[in-house]
Design a protein around this motif. Structure first.
Motif, short mmCIF file in Angstrom:
data_model
loop_
_atom_site.label_atom_id
_atom_site.label_comp_id
_atom_site.label_asym_id
_atom_site.label_seq_id
_atom_site.Cartn_x
_atom_site.Cartn_y
_atom_site.Cartn_z
N ALA A 155 0.82 -1.22 0.00
CA ALA A 155 0.00 0.00 0.00
C ALA A 155 0.85 1.26 0.00
N ALA A 156 2.02 1.21 0.64
CA ALA A 156 2.80 2.44 0.78
C ALA A 156 4.28 2.13 0.98
N LEU A 157 5.08 3.10 0.56
CA LEU A 157 6.52 3.07 0.83
C LEU A 157 6.79 4.29 1.68
N SER A 158 7.31 4.08 2.89
CA SER A 158 7.61 5.27 3.67
C SER A 158 8.99 5.18 4.29
N LEU A 159 9.65 6.33 4.35
CA LEU A 159 11.01 6.43 4.87
C LEU A 159 11.04 7.47 5.98
N GLN A 160 11.79 7.18 7.02
CA GLN A 160 11.99 8.16 8.09
C GLN A 160 13.50 8.29 8.31
N LEU A 161 13.99 9.52 8.16
CA LEU A 161 15.41 9.80 8.32
C LEU A 161 15.58 10.61 9.61
N THR A 162 16.18 9.98 10.63
CA THR A 162 16.27 10.62 11.95
C THR A 162 17.70 11.01 12.26
N THR A 163 17.88 12.28 12.62
CA THR A 163 19.19 12.79 13.03
C THR A 163 19.14 13.08 14.52
N THR A 164 20.17 12.66 15.23
CA THR A 164 20.26 12.97 16.66
C THR A 164 21.57 13.70 16.90
N ALA A 165 21.45 14.91 17.47
CA ALA A 165 22.66 15.69 17.74
C ALA A 165 23.47 15.00 18.84
N GLY A 166 24.78 15.14 18.75
CA GLY A 166 25.66 14.56 19.77
C GLY A 166 25.87 15.55 20.90
N LYS A 167 27.12 15.78 21.27
CA LYS A 167 27.42 16.69 22.39
C LYS A 167 27.37 18.16 21.97
N SER A 168 27.44 18.39 20.66
CA SER A 168 27.39 19.79 20.19
C SER A 168 26.11 20.00 19.38
N PRO A 169 25.69 21.27 19.21
CA PRO A 169 24.50 21.52 18.40
C PRO A 169 24.75 21.07 16.95
N ALA A 170 23.68 20.79 16.24
CA ALA A 170 23.84 20.35 14.85
C ALA A 170 23.00 21.26 13.95
N LEU A 287 19.53 21.64 15.70
CA LEU A 287 19.25 20.82 16.89
C LEU A 287 20.19 21.21 18.03
N GLN A 288 19.68 21.19 19.23
CA GLN A 288 20.52 21.36 20.41
C GLN A 288 21.10 19.98 20.78
N PRO A 289 22.18 19.95 21.58
CA PRO A 289 22.79 18.65 21.94
C PRO A 289 21.73 17.65 22.42
N GLY A 290 21.78 16.45 21.86
CA GLY A 290 20.87 15.39 22.29
C GLY A 290 19.50 15.41 21.63
N GLU A 291 19.16 16.51 20.95
CA GLU A 291 17.83 16.57 20.30
C GLU A 291 17.80 15.75 19.01
N SER A 292 16.58 15.34 18.61
CA SER A 292 16.42 14.57 17.38
C SER A 292 15.40 15.23 16.46
N HIS A 293 15.56 14.93 15.19
CA HIS A 293 14.56 15.37 14.19
C HIS A 293 14.39 14.26 13.17
N THR A 294 13.14 14.03 12.75
CA THR A 294 12.87 13.00 11.74
C THR A 294 12.23 13.60 10.51
N LEU A 295 12.87 13.39 9.36
CA LEU A 295 12.27 13.74 8.06
C LEU A 295 11.48 12.52 7.60
N GLU A 296 10.20 12.74 7.32
CA GLU A 296 9.34 11.62 6.91
C GLU A 296 8.85 11.83 5.49
N MET A 297 8.87 10.76 4.71
CA MET A 297 8.20 10.81 3.40
C MET A 297 7.41 9.53 3.18
N ARG A 298 6.31 9.68 2.43
CA ARG A 298 5.44 8.53 2.21
C ARG A 298 4.90 8.58 0.78
N LEU A 299 4.96 7.45 0.12
CA LEU A 299 4.46 7.34 -1.26
C LEU A 299 3.33 6.33 -1.32
N GLU A 300 2.27 6.72 -2.00
CA GLU A 300 1.15 5.78 -2.22
C GLU A 300 0.66 5.93 -3.65
#
Ligand SMILES: O=P(O)(O)OC[C@H]1O[C@H](O)[C@H](O)[C@@H](O)[C@@H]1O
Length: 302
Positions: A155-170, A287-300
């Motif tokens: 039904a769908a193809l979906s990708l999630q790309l998650t980045t997590t900052a380390g000790k420094s901001p990203a 991102l601040q240290p330790g924060e995460s962000h996810t880019l999401e895409m979905r195809l149907e």
């Protein structure tokens, strides 16, 4: 990929029902053969190359694609990270993170080896989770880590790309650089961008407003603001592309640039186009240290 890494990959897949791996030329490839859909991906770049469901190929892969170490294959969904395109065109905060005089276009994630972290299989879907280890990238000063989850179903193809900052901001830009197939670029169009602002990379990066549907009649390289689902129409299919990104890149190299592109047939511009789910320019992520962000895409398919 080293012999040791390939053995580890084989071991991880020992009990898999629908996943197998093999070496194709210089790259490790994971083949997905599910009763409802099929796929192929490389661990280099965590790049999905093929996805087939509902009797359709959802992605375009060049006939000239080369399975070589250190080079992204032309087609599928390359992961552009932690900068997009020419590094010099990125916001200053991203450029200060780059430590190379000649940084590779689209960052380094697409040409580095990723690790298969886990996978799950069911009668309906398969999830594949890959990660790029932090701290081994000579062209970048950052210490953020990045992971890609692929969810495959008929039904769908979906990708999630998650980045997590380390000790420094990203601060980074990124794109899931999806190549779509078409039998006729002249009869291919994109809805959902009318009235939106875009930067025309082929007209001195000037800002313009899209009027109506996006069609292809010349070389196209544009960064659009996105605020609603995109509907991609070709003679073969209509596809719905959604996500949480606020920018998307629309690209077709047309006749002249095709001749200069690697792993690309001179006439292939007639059979492909890219709509890249992105966070670029003003949509770059901080991102601040330790924060995460996810880019999401979905195809149907519609
Ligand atoms: O040849 P590559 O480095 O894979 O880049 C392919 C294309 O990617 C994006 O769409 C950029 O906006 C284009 O300017 C670039 O030509």
């Amino acid at each position: 990929m080293t012999e040791q890494q390939y053995t580890a990959l084989q071991t991880k897949l020992t009990d898999a029902q629908y996943l197998t791996c093999e070496m194709k030329d210089e790259l490790a490839v994971i083949n997905v053969r599910h009763p409802l859909f099929q796929a192929e991906l490389t661990t280099q770049g965590a790049q999905l190359l093929r996805f087939r469901a509902q009797n359709r190929d959802w992605l375009w892969l060049s006939d000239k694609a080369e399975y070589k170490r250190g080079t992204s294959l032309r087609g599928g969904i390359p992961v552009c990270w932690p900068w997009f395109g020419d590094a010099a065109k990125n916001p200053a905060a991203i450029q200060t993170m780059i430590s190379s005089d000649q940084p590779p276009a689209h960052g380094f994630a697409r040409s580095h080896e990723w690790e298969l972290r886990s996978f799950s299989e069911s009668d309906e879907a398969i999830e594949i989770h890959l990660a790029l280890a932090p701290g081994q990238h000579p062209s970048w000063k950052g210490d953020a880590s990045v992971e890609l989850n692929m969810s495959l179903s008929s039904a769908a193809l979906s990708l999630q790309l998650t980045t997590t900052a380390g000790k420094s901001p990203a601060c980074y830009s990124q794109a899931l650089h999806t190549y779509f197939p078409t039998s006729e670029i002249d009869s291919t169009h994109i809805e959902g961008l009318s009235g939106n602002r875009y930067i025309d990379a082929l007209d001195q990066w000037s800002e313009k407003t899209q009027e109506g549907t996006v069609t292809f009649s010349e070389e196209t390289d544009r960064i659009y603001t996105v605020d609603r689902p995109l509907i991609l129409t070709t003679p073969e299919y209509t596809m719905r592309l959604t996500g949480n990104n606020h920018t998307a890149v629309v690209w077709n190299p047309w006749i002249d640039k095709s001749k200069r592109l690697s792993q690309f047939d001179d006439g292939a511009w007639q059979r492909m186009f890219c709509v890249e789910s992105a966070n670029v320019m003003q949509d770059a992520v901080q991102l601040q240290p330790g924060e995460s962000h996810t880019l999401e895409m979905r195809l149907e398919l519609e």
